[in-house]
Design a protein around this motif. Structure first.
Motif, PDB file in Angstrom:
ATOM      1  N   GLY A   1      -3.439  -7.749  -4.759  1.00  0.00           N
ATOM      2  CA  GLY A   1      -3.302  -6.795  -4.497  1.00  0.00           C
ATOM      3  C   GLY A   1      -2.749  -6.467  -3.185  1.00  0.00           C
ATOM      4  N   ILE A   2      -3.449  -6.603  -2.526  1.00  0.00           N
ATOM      5  CA  ILE A   2      -3.046  -6.829  -1.018  1.00  0.00           C
ATOM      6  C   ILE A   2      -1.447  -7.365  -0.853  1.00  0.00           C
ATOM      7  CG2 ILE A   2      -3.299  -7.178   1.705  1.00  0.00           C
ATOM      8  CD1 ILE A   2      -5.957  -7.372   0.701  1.00  0.00           C
ATOM      9  N   GLU A   3      -1.039  -8.045  -1.199  1.00  0.00           N
ATOM     10  CA  GLU A   3       0.272  -8.920  -0.730  1.00  0.00           C
ATOM     11  C   GLU A   3       0.504  -8.261  -2.122  1.00  0.00           C
ATOM     12  OE1 GLU A   3       2.534 -11.828   1.064  1.00  0.00           O
ATOM     13  OE2 GLU A   3       0.059 -11.390   0.548  1.00  0.00           O
ATOM     14  N   LYS A   4       0.848  -8.209  -2.949  1.00  0.00           N
ATOM     15  CA  LYS A   4       1.271  -7.012  -3.200  1.00  0.00           C
ATOM     16  C   LYS A   4       2.314  -5.966  -3.051  1.00  0.00           C
ATOM     17  CE  LYS A   4       2.428  -4.195  -7.850  1.00  0.00           C
ATOM     18  NZ  LYS A   4       1.216  -4.218  -9.501  1.00  0.00           N
ATOM     19  N   TYR A   5       1.225  -5.282  -2.583  1.00  0.00           N
ATOM     20  CA  TYR A   5       2.343  -3.676  -1.591  1.00  0.00           C
ATOM     21  C   TYR A   5       1.846  -3.766  -1.099  1.00  0.00           C
ATOM     22  CZ  TYR A   5      -0.421  -2.070  -6.261  1.00  0.00           C
ATOM     23  OH  TYR A   5       0.460  -0.928  -7.680  1.00  0.00           O
ATOM     24  N   MET A   6       1.705  -4.532  -0.076  1.00  0.00           N
ATOM     25  CA  MET A   6       2.155  -5.024   1.428  1.00  0.00           C
ATOM     26  C   MET A   6       3.903  -5.655   1.223  1.00  0.00           C
ATOM     27  SD  MET A   6       0.025  -4.576   3.911  1.00  0.00           S
ATOM     28  CE  MET A   6       1.323  -5.553   5.118  1.00  0.00           C
ATOM     29  N   GLY A   7       3.919  -6.300   0.014  1.00  0.00           N
ATOM     30  CA  GLY A   7       5.332  -6.826  -0.169  1.00  0.00           C
ATOM     31  C   GLY A   7       6.102  -5.355  -0.339  1.00  0.00           C
ATOM     32  N   LYS A   8       5.322  -4.628  -1.498  1.00  0.00           N
ATOM     33  CA  LYS A   8       6.824  -3.517  -1.674  1.00  0.00           C
ATOM     34  C   LYS A   8       6.675  -2.498  -0.312  1.00  0.00           C
ATOM     35  CE  LYS A   8       5.757  -2.846  -6.497  1.00  0.00           C
ATOM     36  NZ  LYS A   8       6.515  -2.414  -7.430  1.00  0.00           N
ATOM     37  N   MET A   9       5.656  -2.451   0.304  1.00  0.00           N
ATOM     38  CA  MET A   9       5.809  -1.485   1.902  1.00  0.00           C
ATOM     39  C   MET A   9       7.267  -2.186   2.726  1.00  0.00           C
ATOM     40  SD  MET A   9       1.774   0.032   1.968  1.00  0.00           S
ATOM     41  CE  MET A   9       1.952  -0.502   3.883  1.00  0.00           C
ATOM     42  N   ASP A  10       7.402  -3.456   2.160  1.00  0.00           N
ATOM     43  CA  ASP A  10       8.372  -4.615   3.151  1.00  0.00           C
ATOM     44  C   ASP A  10       9.525  -3.386   2.976  1.00  0.00           C
ATOM     45  OD1 ASP A  10       6.866  -5.142   4.925  1.00  0.00           O
ATOM     46  OD2 ASP A  10       6.544  -7.959   4.062  1.00  0.00           O
ATOM     47  N   GLU A  11       9.760  -3.768   1.286  1.00  0.00           N
ATOM     48  CA  GLU A  11      10.961  -2.879   0.751  1.00  0.00           C
ATOM     49  C   GLU A  11      11.295  -2.202   0.956  1.00  0.00           C
ATOM     50  OE1 GLU A  11      10.437  -4.058  -3.972  1.00  0.00           O
ATOM     51  OE2 GLU A  11       9.904  -5.952  -3.333  1.00  0.00           O
TER      52      GLU A  11
ATOM     53  N   ALA B   1      -5.067   0.074   0.563  1.00  0.00           N
ATOM     54  CA  ALA B   1      -6.000  -0.406   1.185  1.00  0.00           C
ATOM     55  C   ALA B   1      -7.006  -0.662  -0.128  1.00  0.00           C
ATOM     56  CB  ALA B   1      -6.386   1.418   1.526  1.00  0.00           C
ATOM     57  N   GLU B   2      -7.299   0.754  -1.652  1.00  0.00           N
ATOM     58  CA  GLU B   2      -7.986  -0.031  -1.852  1.00  0.00           C
ATOM     59  C   GLU B   2      -8.298  -1.441  -2.770  1.00  0.00           C
ATOM     60  OE1 GLU B   2      -7.796   0.941  -7.337  1.00  0.00           O
ATOM     61  OE2 GLU B   2      -7.568   2.684  -5.887  1.00  0.00           O
ATOM     62  N   ALA B   3      -6.913  -2.400  -2.305  1.00  0.00           N
ATOM     63  CA  ALA B   3      -7.072  -3.695  -2.806  1.00  0.00           C
ATOM     64  C   ALA B   3      -8.085  -4.557  -1.707  1.00  0.00           C
ATOM     65  CB  ALA B   3      -5.943  -4.405  -3.676  1.00  0.00           C
ATOM     66  N   ALA B   4      -7.804  -4.247  -0.350  1.00  0.00           N
ATOM     67  CA  ALA B   4      -8.567  -4.522   0.580  1.00  0.00           C
ATOM     68  C   ALA B   4     -10.119  -3.770   0.200  1.00  0.00           C
ATOM     69  CB  ALA B   4      -8.052  -3.450   1.551  1.00  0.00           C
ATOM     70  N   ARG B   5     -10.412  -2.928   0.087  1.00  0.00           N
ATOM     71  CA  ARG B   5     -11.455  -2.882  -0.058  1.00  0.00           C
ATOM     72  C   ARG B   5     -12.506  -3.869  -1.046  1.00  0.00           C
ATOM     73  NH1 ARG B   5      -9.777   2.409   0.455  1.00  0.00           N
ATOM     74  NH2 ARG B   5      -9.869   3.191  -1.570  1.00  0.00           N
ATOM     75  N   ASN B   6     -11.836  -3.777  -2.222  1.00  0.00           N
ATOM     76  CA  ASN B   6     -12.228  -4.996  -3.808  1.00  0.00           C
ATOM     77  C   ASN B   6     -12.013  -5.784  -3.290  1.00  0.00           C
ATOM     78  OD1 ASN B   6     -12.362  -2.369  -4.698  1.00  0.00           O
ATOM     79  ND2 ASN B   6     -10.844  -1.850  -5.645  1.00  0.00           N
ATOM     80  N   GLY B   7     -11.373  -6.545  -2.318  1.00  0.00           N
ATOM     81  CA  GLY B   7     -11.308  -8.166  -1.585  1.00  0.00           C
ATOM     82  C   GLY B   7     -10.235  -8.293  -2.254  1.00  0.00           C
ATOM     83  N   ASP B   8      -9.299  -7.712  -2.846  1.00  0.00           N
ATOM     84  CA  ASP B   8      -8.685  -7.825  -3.853  1.00  0.00           C
ATOM     85  C   ASP B   8      -7.329  -8.693  -3.213  1.00  0.00           C
ATOM     86  OD1 ASP B   8      -6.157  -8.497  -5.678  1.00  0.00           O
ATOM     87  OD2 ASP B   8      -5.577  -6.846  -6.688  1.00  0.00           O
TER      88      ASP B   8
END
Length: 135
Positions: A113-123, A103-110
């Motif tokens: 970061g969004i991709e990284k943490y979406m991947g971690k949540m999938d894991e 969510a923080e990455a999304a707010r910052n337009g990163d």
């Protein structure tokens, strides 16, 4: 009439955070120091006790999360899962921390970061599947 379609004000959307007192922070910090010492002791034994290390890292990660030390909490909780896959409190907290980082990455337009943490949540979802199937 019932307020079903009313938008909530920004104040209603905010989640109340309880601020830890100085004494609570100090107690949690001391608990972290104790856990780190115990982890070091267990890791130095010739026969590493993976189940115990998983539990210690999980406790450490949860106390870091209470102290709002997100990166340290994530690191400890990930180590816990390296030793033993579970879907307990540490798993739930780690999923929550990943979602907060996303969510923080999304707010910052990163986008990275969004991709990284979406991947971690999938894991994490894959871990839940493994534990559920093998349990």
């Amino acid at each position: 009439m019932f307020g079903f379609l009313k938008k909530k004000s920004p104040l209603q959307k905010q989640v109340e955070k309880t601020e830890l007192s100085f004494e609570e922070k100090e107690a949690l910090t001391k608990e972290n120091q104790r856990l780190l010492a115990e982890i070091a002791e267990v890791e130095q034994t010739s026969s590493t006790e993976e189940k115990k290390l998983a539990s210690l890292y999980e406790k450490l990660g949860l106390t870091y999360a209470k102290l709002e030390q997100v990166d340290a909490a994530i690191e400890s909780l990930e180590k816990s899962l390296d030793y033993k896959l579970t879907i307990g409190d540490g798993y739930k907290k780690l999923m929550s921390l990943y979602n907060g980082k996303r969510a923080e990455a999304a707010r910052n337009g990163d986008d990275a970061g969004i991709e990284k943490y979406m991947g971690k949540m999938d894991e994490m979802r894959q871990i839940a599947k493994k534990v559920t199937i093998s349990g």
